[in-house]
Design a protein around this motif. Structure first.
Motif, mmCIF file in Angstrom:
data_model
loop_
_atom_site.group_PDB
_atom_site.id
_atom_site.type_symbol
_atom_site.label_atom_id
_atom_site.label_comp_id
_atom_site.label_asym_id
_atom_site.label_seq_id
_atom_site.Cartn_x
_atom_site.Cartn_y
_atom_site.Cartn_z
ATOM 1 N N VAL A 17 14.856 7.922 25.804
ATOM 2 C CA VAL A 17 15.686 6.551 25.515
ATOM 3 C C VAL A 17 14.815 5.439 24.937
ATOM 4 O O VAL A 17 15.332 4.850 23.656
ATOM 5 C CB VAL A 17 16.381 6.092 26.804
ATOM 6 C CG1 VAL A 17 16.928 4.852 26.382
ATOM 7 C CG2 VAL A 17 17.282 7.079 27.442
ATOM 8 N N VAL A 18 13.760 5.149 25.147
ATOM 9 C CA VAL A 18 13.075 4.014 24.882
ATOM 10 C C VAL A 18 12.700 4.087 23.271
ATOM 11 O O VAL A 18 13.008 3.199 22.521
ATOM 12 C CB VAL A 18 11.799 3.656 25.456
ATOM 13 C CG1 VAL A 18 10.922 2.644 24.992
ATOM 14 C CG2 VAL A 18 12.033 3.304 27.079
ATOM 15 N N PRO A 19 11.950 5.222 22.856
ATOM 16 C CA PRO A 19 11.914 5.129 21.214
ATOM 17 C C PRO A 19 12.940 5.515 20.410
ATOM 18 O O PRO A 19 12.913 4.864 19.432
ATOM 19 C CB PRO A 19 10.824 6.462 21.000
ATOM 20 C CG PRO A 19 10.882 7.366 22.486
ATOM 21 C CD PRO A 19 11.163 6.194 23.354
ATOM 22 N N SER A 20 14.141 6.107 21.271
ATOM 23 C CA SER A 20 15.323 6.227 20.092
ATOM 24 C C SER A 20 16.200 5.048 19.941
ATOM 25 O O SER A 20 16.513 4.329 19.180
ATOM 26 C CB SER A 20 16.182 7.035 21.003
ATOM 27 O OG SER A 20 15.603 8.315 21.214
ATOM 28 N N VAL A 21 16.215 3.965 21.206
ATOM 29 C CA VAL A 21 16.582 2.680 20.693
ATOM 30 C C VAL A 21 15.866 1.708 20.056
ATOM 31 O O VAL A 21 16.462 1.066 19.179
ATOM 32 C CB VAL A 21 16.715 2.143 22.260
ATOM 33 C CG1 VAL A 21 17.154 0.669 22.303
ATOM 34 C CG2 VAL A 21 17.429 2.839 23.279
ATOM 35 N N THR A 22 14.566 2.019 20.109
ATOM 36 C CA THR A 22 13.657 1.173 18.977
ATOM 37 C C THR A 22 13.963 1.426 17.919
ATOM 38 O O THR A 22 13.948 0.580 17.066
ATOM 39 C CB THR A 22 12.185 1.268 19.724
ATOM 40 O OG1 THR A 22 11.901 1.077 20.847
ATOM 41 C CG2 THR A 22 11.376 0.671 18.732
ATOM 42 N N TYR A 46 11.616 10.101 34.369
ATOM 43 C CA TYR A 46 10.658 9.821 33.341
ATOM 44 C C TYR A 46 11.051 10.483 32.055
ATOM 45 O O TYR A 46 10.880 9.731 31.116
ATOM 46 C CB TYR A 46 9.281 10.342 33.830
ATOM 47 C CG TYR A 46 8.226 9.952 32.622
ATOM 48 C CD1 TYR A 46 7.573 8.498 32.644
ATOM 49 C CD2 TYR A 46 7.624 10.835 31.800
ATOM 50 C CE1 TYR A 46 6.836 8.178 31.523
ATOM 51 C CE2 TYR A 46 6.819 10.425 30.861
ATOM 52 C CZ TYR A 46 6.395 9.376 30.841
ATOM 53 O OH TYR A 46 5.300 9.014 29.822
ATOM 54 N N THR A 47 11.176 11.701 31.922
ATOM 55 C CA THR A 47 11.327 12.408 30.510
ATOM 56 C C THR A 47 12.560 11.712 29.930
ATOM 57 O O THR A 47 12.392 11.507 28.477
ATOM 58 C CB THR A 47 11.658 13.915 30.743
ATOM 59 O OG1 THR A 47 10.472 14.538 31.359
ATOM 60 C CG2 THR A 47 11.858 14.725 29.477
ATOM 61 N N ILE A 48 13.682 11.574 30.468
ATOM 62 C CA ILE A 48 14.813 10.979 29.957
ATOM 63 C C ILE A 48 14.522 9.593 29.543
ATOM 64 O O ILE A 48 14.922 9.136 28.355
ATOM 65 C CB ILE A 48 15.920 10.845 30.967
ATOM 66 C CG1 ILE A 48 16.398 12.402 31.217
ATOM 67 C CG2 ILE A 48 17.300 10.123 30.555
ATOM 68 C CD1 ILE A 48 17.715 12.713 32.394
ATOM 69 N N PHE A 49 13.712 8.674 30.371
ATOM 70 C CA PHE A 49 13.502 7.334 29.984
ATOM 71 C C PHE A 49 12.824 7.436 28.862
ATOM 72 O O PHE A 49 12.699 6.732 27.894
ATOM 73 C CB PHE A 49 12.748 6.581 31.061
ATOM 74 C CG PHE A 49 12.575 5.385 30.913
ATOM 75 C CD1 PHE A 49 13.744 4.452 30.990
ATOM 76 C CD2 PHE A 49 11.251 4.693 30.444
ATOM 77 C CE1 PHE A 49 13.321 3.123 30.615
ATOM 78 C CE2 PHE A 49 11.021 3.462 30.336
ATOM 79 C CZ PHE A 49 11.938 2.518 30.371
ATOM 80 N N MET A 85 7.775 1.436 30.076
ATOM 81 C CA MET A 85 7.190 2.931 29.778
ATOM 82 C C MET A 85 5.643 2.989 29.849
ATOM 83 O O MET A 85 5.312 3.987 30.434
ATOM 84 C CB MET A 85 7.628 3.192 28.177
ATOM 85 C CG MET A 85 6.966 4.357 27.870
ATOM 86 S SD MET A 85 8.359 5.832 28.339
ATOM 87 C CE MET A 85 7.657 7.016 27.318
ATOM 88 N N ALA A 86 5.177 1.965 29.357
ATOM 89 C CA ALA A 86 3.479 2.069 29.670
ATOM 90 C C ALA A 86 3.187 1.897 30.860
ATOM 91 O O ALA A 86 2.213 2.727 31.558
ATOM 92 C CB ALA A 86 2.908 0.941 29.029
ATOM 93 N N SER A 87 3.784 1.311 31.833
ATOM 94 C CA SER A 87 3.345 1.127 33.120
ATOM 95 C C SER A 87 3.764 2.380 34.062
ATOM 96 O O SER A 87 2.974 2.687 34.808
ATOM 97 C CB SER A 87 4.247 -0.090 34.107
ATOM 98 O OG SER A 87 3.804 -1.307 33.145
ATOM 99 N N TRP A 88 4.935 2.872 33.734
ATOM 100 C CA TRP A 88 5.234 4.063 34.304
ATOM 101 C C TRP A 88 4.348 5.505 33.759
ATOM 102 O O TRP A 88 3.986 6.061 34.902
ATOM 103 C CB TRP A 88 6.799 4.284 34.007
ATOM 104 C CG TRP A 88 7.436 5.376 34.742
ATOM 105 C CD1 TRP A 88 6.818 6.387 35.936
ATOM 106 C CD2 TRP A 88 8.836 5.696 34.965
ATOM 107 N NE1 TRP A 88 7.731 7.031 36.410
ATOM 108 C CE2 TRP A 88 9.047 6.884 35.734
ATOM 109 C CE3 TRP A 88 10.025 5.247 34.163
ATOM 110 C CZ2 TRP A 88 10.210 7.383 36.134
ATOM 111 C CZ3 TRP A 88 11.193 5.855 34.448
ATOM 112 C CH2 TRP A 88 11.208 6.868 35.375
#
Length: 227
Positions: free
Chosen positions: A48-53, A42-45, A83-86
């Motif tokens: 990644v998500v905000p960095s890609v955004t 979860y921490t890695i994900f 991300m929100a669901s997780w």
């Protein structure tokens, strides 16, 4: 792009950038506390998500076509929905204020469970806000591009997004020159050349003689009887 749509697009991107930066900051704190042994997936994900955004926004802020922008936002929307669901699955409906005095294990010790809960709630709320914002932006771009095509811009999907107009405004850049277009009559007409002109009457049409420029009669044909 009209000035209205320009300002709305920039404001939306600033809002998305601010939310992404906040989530990235919280995720970086979790990475320092939990990696590499606690909640590593979860921490890695969440990193990644905000960095890609943020990287995607910097690329398409100035150079984008509607088709590219919609596809990029669809991918980002899926990432933020995940991300929100997780996050919701991890933190659940837990009330953070009742966790006072309880600790959560970290990679090198422990941290306050209440602080961890509050930070997870922030990430959950911002993730849902990001998904809803991206979804709304996708709908708006599709609607504006469809309007531009209806106004005659056949290649609106592949033109620069700056050519889109806001609702109630015509597409095209405000400084784009608009040239008058010639008018073409849907009915054939025959200029009078003097003498006795011969006009071959079309089936189901009526011959109509009107005065033209300088008194020269104009002969045209119209479908049906002359009213």
């Amino acid at each position: 792009m009209t000035v209205v749509f320009t300002n709305i697009r920039i404001a939306a991107y600033v809002f998305i950038f601010a939310l992404s930066a906040t989530v990235l900051g919280v995720a970086s704190n979790f990475a320092k506390l939990f990696l590499p042994h606690v909640q590593h997936d979860y921490t890695i994900f969440s990193l990644v998500v905000p960095s890609v955004t943020i990287f995607a926004l910097l690329l398409i802020l100035q150079f984008a076509q509607p088709v590219v922008e919609v596809l990029v936002h669809v991918v980002l929307g899926i990432l933020w929905l995940t991300m929100a669901s997780w996050t919701s699955d991890i933190i659940g409906p837990m009330q953070c204020y009742i966790l006072g005095g309880i600790s959560t294990p970290t990679n090198n010790g422990s941290m306050s469970a209440r602080s961890y809960c509050y930070q997870m709630k922030v990430m959950e709320a911002f993730s849902w806000a990001m998904f809803i914002s991206l979804l709304g932006f996708i709908v708006i771009v599709i609607c504006l591009t469809s309007r531009a095509i209806a106004f005659g811009r056949r290649y609106a999907w592949t033109e620069h997004i700056s050519q889109l107009g806001w609702f109630g405004e015509l597409p095209g850049y405000p400084t784009e020159a608009v040239y008058p277009r010639p008018y073409y009559s849907p009915y054939p007409y025959y200029p009078y050349q003097g003498g006795s002109p011969y006009v071959q009457q079309m089936p189901g049409h009526s011959v109509l003689i009107q005065s033209g420029a300088n008194g020269v009669p104009m002969v045209s044909q119209m479908p049906g009887p002359v009213p």
